[in-house]
Design a protein around this motif. Structure first.
Motif, PDB file in Angstrom:
ATOM      1  N   ARG A  25      20.024 -33.654  49.060  1.00 34.37           N
ATOM      2  CA  ARG A  25      19.463 -33.737  47.313  1.00 34.37           C
ATOM      3  C   ARG A  25      18.577 -34.475  47.167  1.00 34.37           C
ATOM      4  N   GLY A  26      17.573 -35.280  48.221  1.00 29.74           N
ATOM      5  CA  GLY A  26      17.203 -35.727  47.753  1.00 29.74           C
ATOM      6  C   GLY A  26      17.644 -37.562  47.831  1.00 29.74           C
ATOM      7  N   MET A  27      19.471 -37.745  47.851  1.00 29.52           N
ATOM      8  CA  MET A  27      20.476 -38.944  47.976  1.00 29.52           C
ATOM      9  C   MET A  27      20.529 -39.352  48.981  1.00 29.52           C
ATOM     10  N   ARG A  28      21.246 -40.241  48.699  1.00 31.93           N
ATOM     11  CA  ARG A  28      20.994 -40.929  49.956  1.00 31.93           C
ATOM     12  C   ARG A  28      22.660 -40.899  50.488  1.00 31.93           C
ATOM     13  N   ILE A  29      23.044 -39.806  50.386  1.00 30.42           N
ATOM     14  CA  ILE A  29      24.577 -39.486  51.112  1.00 30.42           C
ATOM     15  C   ILE A  29      24.026 -38.491  52.217  1.00 30.42           C
ATOM     16  N   ARG A  30      24.209 -38.652  53.500  1.00 30.07           N
ATOM     17  CA  ARG A  30      23.884 -38.227  54.772  1.00 30.07           C
ATOM     18  C   ARG A  30      24.765 -37.425  54.866  1.00 30.07           C
ATOM     19  N   VAL A  31      24.140 -35.619  55.374  1.00 29.42           N
ATOM     20  CA  VAL A  31      24.871 -34.627  56.134  1.00 29.42           C
ATOM     21  C   VAL A  31      25.298 -34.989  57.098  1.00 29.42           C
ATOM     22  N   ALA A  32      25.611 -36.233  58.212  1.00 30.74           N
ATOM     23  CA  ALA A  32      26.386 -36.977  58.847  1.00 30.74           C
ATOM     24  C   ALA A  32      27.684 -37.130  58.339  1.00 30.74           C
ATOM     25  N   ASP A  33      27.143 -38.470  57.018  1.00 27.94           N
ATOM     26  CA  ASP A  33      28.204 -38.851  55.964  1.00 27.94           C
ATOM     27  C   ASP A  33      28.998 -38.040  56.628  1.00 27.94           C
ATOM     28  N   VAL A  34      29.043 -36.775  55.146  1.00 28.32           N
ATOM     29  CA  VAL A  34      30.085 -36.426  54.847  1.00 28.32           C
ATOM     30  C   VAL A  34      30.549 -34.693  55.716  1.00 28.32           C
ATOM     31  N   LEU A  35      29.433 -34.658  57.344  1.00 28.11           N
ATOM     32  CA  LEU A  35      31.057 -33.936  58.404  1.00 28.11           C
ATOM     33  C   LEU A  35      31.602 -34.735  58.781  1.00 28.11           C
ATOM     34  N   ASP A  36      31.784 -35.868  59.281  1.00 35.01           N
ATOM     35  CA  ASP A  36      32.274 -37.255  59.225  1.00 35.01           C
ATOM     36  C   ASP A  36      33.638 -36.988  58.504  1.00 35.01           C
ATOM     37  N   MET A  37      33.234 -37.366  57.007  1.00 33.89           N
ATOM     38  CA  MET A  37      34.394 -36.653  56.432  1.00 33.89           C
ATOM     39  C   MET A  37      34.880 -36.593  56.563  1.00 33.89           C
ATOM     40  N   LEU A  38      34.666 -34.537  56.709  1.00 37.44           N
ATOM     41  CA  LEU A  38      35.384 -33.536  56.898  1.00 37.44           C
ATOM     42  C   LEU A  38      36.378 -33.321  58.031  1.00 37.44           C
ATOM     43  N   ALA A  39      35.717 -34.519  59.450  1.00 37.34           N
ATOM     44  CA  ALA A  39      35.983 -34.037  60.513  1.00 37.34           C
ATOM     45  C   ALA A  39      37.500 -35.502  60.270  1.00 37.34           C
ATOM     46  N   ASN A  40      37.195 -36.214  59.502  1.00 38.52           N
ATOM     47  CA  ASN A  40      38.237 -37.034  59.900  1.00 38.52           C
ATOM     48  C   ASN A  40      39.887 -36.229  58.717  1.00 38.52           C
ATOM     49  N   GLY A  41      39.263 -34.987  58.621  1.00 41.71           N
ATOM     50  CA  GLY A  41      40.225 -34.741  57.256  1.00 41.71           C
ATOM     51  C   GLY A  41      40.569 -35.039  55.882  1.00 41.71           C
ATOM     52  N   MET A  42      39.602 -35.388  54.613  1.00 42.88           N
ATOM     53  CA  MET A  42      39.672 -35.320  54.275  1.00 42.88           C
ATOM     54  C   MET A  42      38.705 -33.808  53.242  1.00 42.88           C
ATOM     55  N   ASP A  43      39.508 -33.179  52.805  1.00 37.58           N
ATOM     56  CA  ASP A  43      39.000 -31.983  52.080  1.00 37.58           C
ATOM     57  C   ASP A  43      37.971 -32.511  50.964  1.00 37.58           C
ATOM     58  N   THR A  44      37.601 -31.120  50.497  1.00 38.78           N
ATOM     59  CA  THR A  44      36.209 -31.179  49.396  1.00 38.78           C
ATOM     60  C   THR A  44      36.867 -31.903  48.376  1.00 38.78           C
ATOM     61  N   ALA A  45      37.721 -31.966  47.591  1.00 38.26           N
ATOM     62  CA  ALA A  45      38.551 -32.242  46.250  1.00 38.26           C
ATOM     63  C   ALA A  45      38.309 -34.309  46.828  1.00 38.26           C
ATOM     64  N   GLU A  46      38.823 -34.266  47.787  1.00 37.94           N
ATOM     65  CA  GLU A  46      38.760 -35.808  47.820  1.00 37.94           C
ATOM     66  C   GLU A  46      37.284 -36.493  47.973  1.00 37.94           C
ATOM     67  N   ILE A  47      36.545 -35.737  48.677  1.00 42.33           N
ATOM     68  CA  ILE A  47      35.561 -36.067  49.034  1.00 42.33           C
ATOM     69  C   ILE A  47      34.179 -35.643  47.523  1.00 42.33           C
ATOM     70  N   LEU A  48      34.496 -34.810  47.198  1.00 41.73           N
ATOM     71  CA  LEU A  48      34.010 -35.325  45.355  1.00 41.73           C
ATOM     72  C   LEU A  48      34.403 -35.799  44.625  1.00 41.73           C
ATOM     73  N   MET A  49      35.630 -36.293  44.815  1.00 41.77           N
ATOM     74  CA  MET A  49      36.494 -37.074  43.932  1.00 41.77           C
ATOM     75  C   MET A  49      35.619 -39.219  44.525  1.00 41.77           C
ATOM     76  N   ASP A  50      35.598 -39.047  45.982  1.00 43.61           N
ATOM     77  CA  ASP A  50      35.155 -40.194  46.352  1.00 43.61           C
ATOM     78  C   ASP A  50      33.217 -40.597  46.224  1.00 43.61           C
ATOM     79  N   TYR A  51      32.539 -39.399  45.631  1.00 45.55           N
ATOM     80  CA  TYR A  51      31.471 -38.874  45.685  1.00 45.55           C
ATOM     81  C   TYR A  51      31.065 -38.667  44.191  1.00 45.55           C
ATOM     82  N   PRO A  52      31.366 -38.441  43.737  1.00 44.52           N
ATOM     83  CA  PRO A  52      30.973 -37.861  41.622  1.00 44.52           C
ATOM     84  C   PRO A  52      29.879 -36.856  41.977  1.00 44.52           C
ATOM     85  N   ASP A  53      28.498 -37.481  42.227  1.00 45.28           N
ATOM     86  CA  ASP A  53      27.057 -36.888  42.289  1.00 45.28           C
ATOM     87  C   ASP A  53      27.177 -35.625  42.842  1.00 45.28           C
TER      88      ASP A  53
END
Length: 77
Positions: A25-53
């Motif tokens: 959404r035009g933010m400086r949060i790259r798709v690759a970073d989100v995919l990397d977090m998921l690949a490293n075992g973070m779940d959606t709730a953890e990612i959303l907590m770390d990145y409230p936007d």
């Protein structure tokens, strides 16, 4: 607009932002970073907590974007 198109609309690419890499959404949060977090075992709730936007649909959009980039033939049922 179909669900896939709605999700894919959340992914943006701008030449001057993050080296032209796909972002959420035009933010400086790259798709690759989100995919990397998921690949490293973070779940959606953890990612959303770390990145409230981010929103849950943003994470789904990242997955849909990655899936669309794979060259896997699909069989029609």
């Amino acid at each position: 607009m179909s669900l896939d198109r709605t999700l894919m609309a959340r992914i943006t690419q701008r030449p001057g932002q993050c080296g032209g890499r796909p972002c959420v959404r035009g933010m400086r949060i790259r798709v690759a970073d989100v995919l990397d977090m998921l690949a490293n075992g973070m779940d959606t709730a953890e990612i959303l907590m770390d990145y409230p936007d981010l929103e849950a649909d943003d994470i789904r959009a990242c997955l849909a974007f990655a899936a669309s980039r794979l060259d896997i033939p699909r069989l029609a049922a």
